[in-house]
Design an enzyme around this catalytic site. Structure first.
Site, PDB file in Angstrom:
ATOM      1  N   ASP A   1     -11.515   1.010  -3.252  1.00 41.81           N
ATOM      2  CA  ASP A   1     -10.058   0.916  -3.130  1.00 41.81           C
ATOM      3  C   ASP A   1      -9.698   1.527  -1.775  1.00 41.81           C
ATOM      4  OD1 ASP A   1      -7.411   0.500  -3.573  1.00 41.81           O
ATOM      5  OD2 ASP A   1      -7.224   1.822  -5.314  1.00 41.81           O
TER       6      ASP A   1
ATOM      7  N   GLU B   1      -6.617  -7.493   0.552  1.00 47.50           N
ATOM      8  CA  GLU B   1      -5.221  -7.541   0.998  1.00 47.50           C
ATOM      9  C   GLU B   1      -5.174  -7.260   2.495  1.00 47.50           C
ATOM     10  OE1 GLU B   1      -3.385  -4.438  -1.418  1.00 47.50           O
ATOM     11  OE2 GLU B   1      -4.982  -4.817  -2.840  1.00 47.50           O
TER      12      GLU B   1
ATOM     13  N   HIS C   1       3.443  -0.191  -2.690  1.00 49.47           N
ATOM     14  CA  HIS C   1       3.851  -1.598  -2.732  1.00 49.47           C
ATOM     15  C   HIS C   1       5.370  -1.794  -2.798  1.00 49.47           C
ATOM     16  CE1 HIS C   1      -0.316  -2.429  -2.925  1.00 49.47           C
ATOM     17  NE2 HIS C   1      -0.501  -2.434  -4.224  1.00 49.47           N
TER      18      HIS C   1
ATOM     19  N   HIS D   1      -0.993 -10.010  -2.878  1.00 49.85           N
ATOM     20  CA  HIS D   1      -1.821  -9.189  -3.773  1.00 49.85           C
ATOM     21  C   HIS D   1      -2.599 -10.048  -4.787  1.00 49.85           C
ATOM     22  CE1 HIS D   1      -3.078  -5.708  -6.075  1.00 49.85           C
ATOM     23  NE2 HIS D   1      -2.462  -4.902  -5.213  1.00 49.85           N
TER      24      HIS D   1
ATOM     25  N   GLN E   1      -7.354  -4.186   2.716  1.00 49.31           N
ATOM     26  CA  GLN E   1      -7.617  -3.308   1.575  1.00 49.31           C
ATOM     27  C   GLN E   1      -8.561  -4.034   0.629  1.00 49.31           C
ATOM     28  OE1 GLN E   1      -6.217  -0.184   1.199  1.00 49.31           O
ATOM     29  NE2 GLN E   1      -6.736   0.309  -0.924  1.00 49.31           N
TER      30      GLN E   1
ATOM     31  N   ASN F   1       0.834  -1.204   0.000  1.00 52.17           N
ATOM     32  CA  ASN F   1       0.000   0.000   0.000  1.00 52.17           C
ATOM     33  C   ASN F   1       0.880   1.272   0.000  1.00 52.17           C
ATOM     34  OD1 ASN F   1      -2.375   1.631   0.076  1.00 52.17           O
ATOM     35  ND2 ASN F   1      -3.424  -0.060   1.092  1.00 52.17           N
ATOM     36  N   ARG F   2       0.290   2.400   0.324  1.00 50.11           N
ATOM     37  CA  ARG F   2       0.943   3.679   0.039  1.00 50.11           C
ATOM     38  C   ARG F   2       1.631   4.308   1.248  1.00 50.11           C
ATOM     39  NH1 ARG F   2      -3.523   3.001  -3.046  1.00 50.11           N
ATOM     40  NH2 ARG F   2      -3.185   3.428  -5.246  1.00 50.11           N
TER      41      ARG F   2
END
Ligand code: BGC
Length: 403
Positions: free
Chosen positions: A305, A367, A162, A236, A342, A136-137
């Site tokens: 998302d 996720e 990621h 993922h 996620q 993720n971010r």
């Protein structure tokens, strides 16, 4: 549009050289009589057949391809007596197929895969592999530990996603297959050098995939570091329980045992609020068709998302998600130790060869992970790992059929 650009602004051959590398072929087990073809039994399995006294099948291996550096990529296949088969490769610890029977016993692969090895080397949509060091971010690709600032590669508009430029999915992992009476699996190990992709500390990472007798795919993660660092590991895999490549996931029914979710900005970075799902399109506490409200999520990049907060205490394996595909009857239930999950509805699967021609909403991801941007959010569960500590996470996917 701004949303799409921000999220995927900067996101971005090999010939398949089939090798007979050392270790390819059948994996021997002491006292085991001979080779068996795991695929042979899969096509004809009755879902009602009692298989509880039948042994797990021996893991198989076969050459899968070769990296630009000439490293051999090997595919390992795990099969159980009740008709499930899982294949994984040592590139990125990627799950390349998950074959499960439907209510009539018909087997299909339910996770997205690529038709060629070369596409795994690029893997733009992150099919099936281990995301790391930080799934993720991370906002602006920056974080600090004890006053030291670290900068990451920005591969997702202004943010890092990621793991950055390559992440763990492009790495070759050491593979050790194993088998016992109730399960078979592959243990993958990868040591990420100090400073790799900007992250501090040498990180020793182990991801173990296990297929059990009971149609469970278990994922166990362990990591240690020699300097304080941050990490967030997940898998993922993209799922379509009607069969990968077989239409959309809009009719799949989803239950998420999550009372809160993390609202995000246009770039997918959490605002910091843990918002109640009550009365919103984010509420999946009772089974809902995924397509019913898919045009409603705010900053969902054309669908869902978002990271949800898993109900119950993190650190304990507890149920979080159930997905039912009504036509085939296939069911996938997920339990996890993680604080978050996620939910991503494949909004960027635009049906190009890069995504194996899978259309938008042709698959979904669930996720299990820590919250996005946790290193910059003191109020979120910590993603810091110190020397002497061991990071662990476990997620179990159990497959069955609805009556
Ligand atoms: C992210 C999506 C992203 C996808 C593929 C998901 O985990 O939430 O925004 O498009 O991964 O990169």
């Amino acid at each position: 549009m701004v949303n799409l650009l921000l999220r995927h602004g900067i996101v971005a051959g090999m010939l398949v050289a089939c090798c007979m590398a050392a270790g390819c072929g059948r994996i021997p087990k002491p006292g085991d009589g001979g080779g068996s073809n795991p695929a042979a039994h899969l096509k004809s399995k009755s879902v009602n057949e009692d298989t509880s006294d039948k042994p797990m099948l021996t893991p198989q291996s076969e050459p899968f391809g070769q990296t630009a550096a000439g490293e051999e990529v090997v595919q390992y296949s795990l099969s159980n007596p009740s008709g499930m088969k899982i294949s994984v490769i040592n590139l990125g610890a990627i799950i390349t197929s998950v074959e499960v029977p439907d209510r009539k016993g018909k087997v299909a692969n339910v996770t997205l895969s690529f038709p060629s090895f070369a596409m795994y080397l690029e893997n733009a949509p992150y099919f099936g592999g281990a995301c790391g060091r930080y799934a993720n971010r991370i906002a602006a690709g920056k974080f600090s530990i004890d006053g030291n600032e670290y900068s990451l590669f920005l591969n997702n508009g202004p943010n890092s996603l990621h793991g950055g430029q390559e992440g763990f999915m492009k790495k070759l992992w050491k593979a050790e297959p194993f088998q016992n009476d109730q399960a078979s699996g592959v243990k993958f190990s990868y040591t990420s050098p100090d400073g790799e992709e900007g992250y501090p500390g040498e990180l020793k990472t182990v991801v173990t995939y296990t297929l059990t007798h009971d149609n469970e795919l278990r994922m166990d993660y362990h990591a240690t570091t020699d300097k304080p660092t941050v990490l967030n590991l997940t898998n993922h895999a993209y799922w379509n329980l009607a069969g990968a490549g077989n239409g959309f996931i809009l009719d799949h029914e989803l239950t998420l045992l999550c009372s809160k979710f993390l609202p995000v900005d246009e770039g997918g970075i959490p605002t910091g609020e843990l918002a109640s799902v009550e009365g919103t399109c984010m509420d999946f506490r009772k089974p809902e068709k995924i397509g019913a409200r898919i045009d409603q999520p705010v900053n969902g990049a054309g669908g869902y998302d978002h990271c949800y907060v898993v109900d119950g205490a993190a650190g304990k394996l507890r149920p979080v998600a159930k997905v039912v595909e009504p036509k085939s009857g296939r069911v996938m239930e997920i339990s996890t130790t993680e604080p978050g999950i996620q939910f991503y509805t494949g909004n960027f699967l635009a049906g190009t060869p890069k995504t194996a021609d899978i259309p938008k909403h042709g698959a979904l991801c669930l996720e299990t992970q820590h919250f996005p941007d946790s290193p910059n959010r003191r109020e979120f569960p910590t993603t810091r790992l110190n020397p002497g500590e061991t990071y662990t996470q476990t997620t179990v996917h159990k497959f069955s059929v609805a009556k």
